[in-house]
Design an enzyme around this catalytic site. Structure first.
Site, PDB file in Angstrom:
ATOM      1  N   ARG B  51       0.701  -1.074  -0.021  1.00 59.47           N
ATOM      2  CA  ARG B  51       0.175   0.136   0.088  1.00 59.47           C
ATOM      3  C   ARG B  51       0.774   1.211   0.114  1.00 59.47           C
ATOM      4  O   ARG B  51       0.571   2.290  -0.898  1.00 59.47           O
ATOM      5  CB  ARG B  51      -1.050  -0.027   1.249  1.00 59.47           C
ATOM      6  CG  ARG B  51      -2.214  -0.678   1.086  1.00 59.47           C
ATOM      7  CD  ARG B  51      -2.874  -0.676   2.461  1.00 59.47           C
ATOM      8  NE  ARG B  51      -1.851  -1.734   3.175  1.00 59.47           N
ATOM      9  CZ  ARG B  51      -1.893  -3.141   3.053  1.00 59.47           C
ATOM     10  NH1 ARG B  51      -2.718  -3.680   2.147  1.00 59.47           N
ATOM     11  NH2 ARG B  51      -1.269  -3.705   3.755  1.00 59.47           N
ATOM     12  N   THR B  52       1.816   1.111   0.884  1.00 56.07           N
ATOM     13  CA  THR B  52       2.686   2.612   0.876  1.00 56.07           C
ATOM     14  C   THR B  52       3.301   2.923  -0.073  1.00 56.07           C
ATOM     15  O   THR B  52       3.049   3.932  -0.943  1.00 56.07           O
ATOM     16  CB  THR B  52       3.842   2.372   2.152  1.00 56.07           C
ATOM     17  OG1 THR B  52       2.950   1.998   3.219  1.00 56.07           O
ATOM     18  CG2 THR B  52       4.379   3.687   2.392  1.00 56.07           C
ATOM     19  N   LYS B  80      26.194  -4.981  -2.172  1.00 57.74           N
ATOM     20  CA  LYS B  80      27.769  -5.136  -2.321  1.00 57.74           C
ATOM     21  C   LYS B  80      28.454  -4.402  -0.915  1.00 57.74           C
ATOM     22  O   LYS B  80      29.615  -4.151  -1.122  1.00 57.74           O
ATOM     23  CB  LYS B  80      28.196  -4.443  -3.546  1.00 57.74           C
ATOM     24  CG  LYS B  80      27.612  -5.091  -4.888  1.00 57.74           C
ATOM     25  CD  LYS B  80      27.889  -4.180  -6.145  1.00 57.74           C
ATOM     26  CE  LYS B  80      27.075  -4.436  -7.285  1.00 57.74           C
ATOM     27  NZ  LYS B  80      27.186  -3.520  -8.420  1.00 57.74           N
ATOM     28  N   ARG B 101      11.660   3.831   2.518  1.00 59.48           N
ATOM     29  CA  ARG B 101      11.147   2.466   3.560  1.00 59.48           C
ATOM     30  C   ARG B 101      12.429   1.843   3.670  1.00 59.48           C
ATOM     31  O   ARG B 101      13.134   1.449   2.808  1.00 59.48           O
ATOM     32  CB  ARG B 101      10.029   1.757   3.118  1.00 59.48           C
ATOM     33  CG  ARG B 101      10.217   0.433   4.144  1.00 59.48           C
ATOM     34  CD  ARG B 101       8.785  -0.097   3.917  1.00 59.48           C
ATOM     35  NE  ARG B 101       7.453   0.604   4.360  1.00 59.48           N
ATOM     36  CZ  ARG B 101       6.536   0.069   4.586  1.00 59.48           C
ATOM     37  NH1 ARG B 101       6.267  -1.386   4.609  1.00 59.48           N
ATOM     38  NH2 ARG B 101       5.506   0.861   5.161  1.00 59.48           N
ATOM     39  N   HIS B 136       6.175   5.715  10.998  1.00 57.86           N
ATOM     40  CA  HIS B 136       5.582   5.531   9.868  1.00 57.86           C
ATOM     41  C   HIS B 136       4.613   6.903   9.470  1.00 57.86           C
ATOM     42  O   HIS B 136       3.306   6.777   9.520  1.00 57.86           O
ATOM     43  CB  HIS B 136       4.913   4.061   9.647  1.00 57.86           C
ATOM     44  CG  HIS B 136       4.457   4.021   8.280  1.00 57.86           C
ATOM     45  ND1 HIS B 136       4.771   4.671   7.043  1.00 57.86           N
ATOM     46  CD2 HIS B 136       3.653   2.916   7.558  1.00 57.86           C
ATOM     47  CE1 HIS B 136       4.011   4.224   6.058  1.00 57.86           C
ATOM     48  NE2 HIS B 136       3.590   3.015   6.458  1.00 57.86           N
TER      49      HIS B 136
END
Lengths: 162, 311
Positions: B51-52, B80, B101, B136
Site C-alpha cells: 500500500r505505502t 555489495k 522505507r 511511519h
C-alpha cells in the site's frame, strides 16, 4: 590520612592533572578512554590505593597536561561520575569548583551524549552504518538515555561505551 | 514555503497536521493536478511494501511527476556493501525528493541529516515511508485524515485501539498524532501486548484520558467513535508459544456492532489477518478499505509540503 596522602601526591606534580577517586575496576578502562598510553607525558598510575571514602581507589597523575578531549572526559565520567579532576599549576591546585563548591568531577554530558555510548538495539541505524551515535537524557537522576535515531531507552546498567 | 523532510510524527505540529488535512481534502476533490511536472521522485524501498509504495507512486503520478527507484534492496548496491550514506548521496544527484522505507530504525532521520549537509546535498527532502518498528508518519496522517473525514472533526473523539499495542508502530504514532485534539483512548490488549509504559507516560504528561482493558466488549465498542483494529504481528514474537496464545484473542464480528453509535467507523492500518471477520465488510461502519484509499490524497499533500509547493 587520605588528605595527607593526596597532598603529597598533588605536591609531587608541578603542572598537570590529577584524576582521583576512580573506582579501581574502571581505572584501566579510563586510561584507555583518555588515550594515556599514547601520550609522551610522564604519568603516574595508582591502583587500589587505600581510600577513606571508597576503601580502594584508582588515581592517575598526568604531568604537564591540563587539557583533554571533552568527549573522552564525558565518556570517562559515565564510568566514574564521582572521580575528581584537579588541575595543578605551579604546584597549586587550580581553584575550579563544581556547582556545589566541591572538587570538580569528571564532566557528565550536559544535554546529549554524542558518540559515547552504543545503542543496544541491533536494528538501530547507528549499529549498521559508519556514523556517530547520539543520545539525550530522559532522566539524569536515574541515568536513563534515549537514542535519537531509533528511540530506544537505555538505563545505566546497560550502557556500553563506544 | 521551504523544502522540509518528514521523518517522524513527533515533529509534526498541530498546525502542520491541519494544513496537511486541508490540502488532502483539496486533492480528494481534484486529484489530478500537474504540480510535480518536471520533478523526479525516488522511491527507495529497502523492504517490501504494497500500500505505502503504490499509494506514494500513485500520488506522484497523479501530480504529473516521474518516479524512479527500487522495491527490493537485493537488486541494489547495498548488497555489495554500499553504505546508506553513499546510496542517499548518489540518489540526491538524480531526484528532487526521496521517499524511503528501510528495515533499520532511524534510517530516515540519518538520511535527512546527510541531505542537510550543504557541501554534499542539493537540499533534497526525505519522506519516511517506514523505518523498521520506529516511525511511519504518512500512515498516521492518513489515519487522522480518515477520522477527520468520517467524524467531521478531530476534537474530543473516543478512540478504541485493539490488538497489538506493544509492538504496533501505527498505534504509538496515532497516540502521538492525536494528542493535539483531546482524545479519550480505550486500549484493549492481552497482557503480553499491552501498551508500553512510555506511551502511557506520554498520555499522562499530555493529560490524555485513557483506559486499559483486556476484554474486548460491546460495551466499550458502544462508547466509541473510532474502533482502530490492529494485526497481531507474528514477526515481532521471539516466543511462538506466546504468539499462538494471543494471535486470535480479539476478533471483531458484525453482530458486535449492533449497539454501536451511528458515527462509529472501523479503521485498520492493514494488512488484516483474522482480527476483523469478513462479515464486517458489509457494514457501512467498516472504513478500512476507504482508509487505505485516503492514503493517496494525504501523500499528495505530504509530497507538496515537502517540496514547498503551495497546493
Amino acid at each position: 590520612m587520605e588528605q595527607n596522602d593526596s597532598t603529597k601526591q598533588v605536591a609531587a606534580i608541578k603542572n598537570g592533572t590529577v584524576i582521583d577517586h576512580i573506582p579501581p575496576e574502571h581505572l584501566f578502562k579510563i586510561i584507555d578512554i583518555l588515550e594515556i598510553g599514547d601520550m609522551d607525558n610522564t604519568v603516574t598510575i595508582g591502583y587500589r590505593l587505600p581510600s577513606g571514602k571508597m576503601g580502594r581507589k584508582g588515581m592517575i597523575k598526568i604531568f604537564d597536561k591540563t587539557e583533554f578531549d571533552q568527549t573522552a572526559l564525558e565518556k570517562a565520567a559515565l564510568l566514574a561520575p564521582n572521580a575528581t579532576v584537579n588541575k595543578i599549576i605551579d604546584y597549586k591546585v587550580s581553584l575550579d569548583k563544581d556547582e556545589n563548591g566541591g572538587k570538580p568531577c569528571l564532566p557528565l554530558p550536559e544535554k546529549e551524549l554524542r558518540n559515547i555510548v552504543k545503542c543496544t538495539n541491533p536494528r538501530c541505524i547507528t549499529n549498521n552504518e559508519p556514523m556517530p551515535t547520539l543520545f539525550t537524557w530522559v532522566d539524569r537522576g536515574d541515568w536513563t538515555i534515549k537514542c535519537e535515531y531509533c528511540g530506544r531507552k537505555i538505563k545505566k546498567e546497560n550502557f556500553e561505551l563506544k | 514555503m521551504g523544502k522540509k523532510s518528514l521523518v517522524s510524527i513527533d515533529e509534526c505540529s498541530k498546525e502542520y497536521i491541519l494544513e496537511i488535512l486541508d490540502c488532502a481534502r483539496r486533492f480528494e476533490q481534484e486529484p489530478n493536478r500537474k504540480l510535480l511536472e518536471g520533478k523526479v521522485v525516488a522511491t527507495l524501498f529497502f523492504e517490501p511494501s504494497t500500500r505505502t509504495r503504490l499509494s506514494f507512486e500513485t500520488a506522484v503520478n497523479r501530480l504529473g511527476g516521474r518516479v524512479i527507484g527500487f522495491q527490493d534492496a537485493s537488486t541494489t548496491s547495498s548488497t555489495k556493501g554500499e553504505t546508506l550514506r553513499d546510496t542517499i548521496l548518489m540518489v540526491n544527484n538524480y531526484a528532487d525528493l526521496i521517499i524511503m522505507r528501510h528495515y533499520l530504525e532511524g534510517a530516515a532521520k540519518y538520511a535527512s541529516e546527510i541531505l542537510s549537509i550543504p557541501e554534499f546535498s542539493r537540499g533534497v527532502p526525505v519522506i519516511n515511508a517506514g523505518d523498521g518498528a520506529n516511525q511511519h508518519p504518512s500512515q498516521t496522517l492518513l489515519d487522522i485524515y480518515s477520522i477527520w473525514k468520517t467524524q467531521g472533526k478531530l476534537t474530543d473523539q473516543v478512540v478504541t485501539i485493539v490488538g497489538d499495542l506493544k509492538y504496533g508502530r501505527a498505534v504509538h504514532s496515532l497516540i502521538a498524532g492525536l494528542w493535539h485534539f483531546n482524545p479519550t483512548f480505550h486500549f484493549i490488549a492481552p497482557n503480553e501486548l499491552k501498551l508500553p509504559d512510555e506511551q502511557k507516560s506520554f498520555c499522562d504528561e499530555k493529560g490524555i484520558q485513557y483506559y486499559e482493558h483486556t476484554e474486548f466488549t460491546e460495551e466499550i465498542i458502544n462508547r466509541s467513535d473510532i474502533l482502530y483494529m490492529t494485526r497481531i504481528q507474528r514477526e515481532r514474537f521471539t516466543d511462538m508459544e506466546v504468539y499462538e496464545r494471543v494471535k486470535n484473542v480479539y476478533v471483531l464480528k458484525l453482530d458486535m456492532l449492533n449497539g454501536s453509535k451511528d458515527n462509529l467507523r472501523i479503521l485498520h492500518p492493514l494488512p488484516r489477518v483474522t482480527e476483523i471477520a469478513s462479515d464486517v465488510d458489509s457494514s457501512p461502519k467498516a472504513y478500512f478499505i476507504h482508509q487505505a484509499g485516503n492514503g493517496i490524497f494525504i501523500r499528495q499533500a505530504i509530497l507538496c509540503k515537502a517540496l514547498g509547493i503551495n497546493a
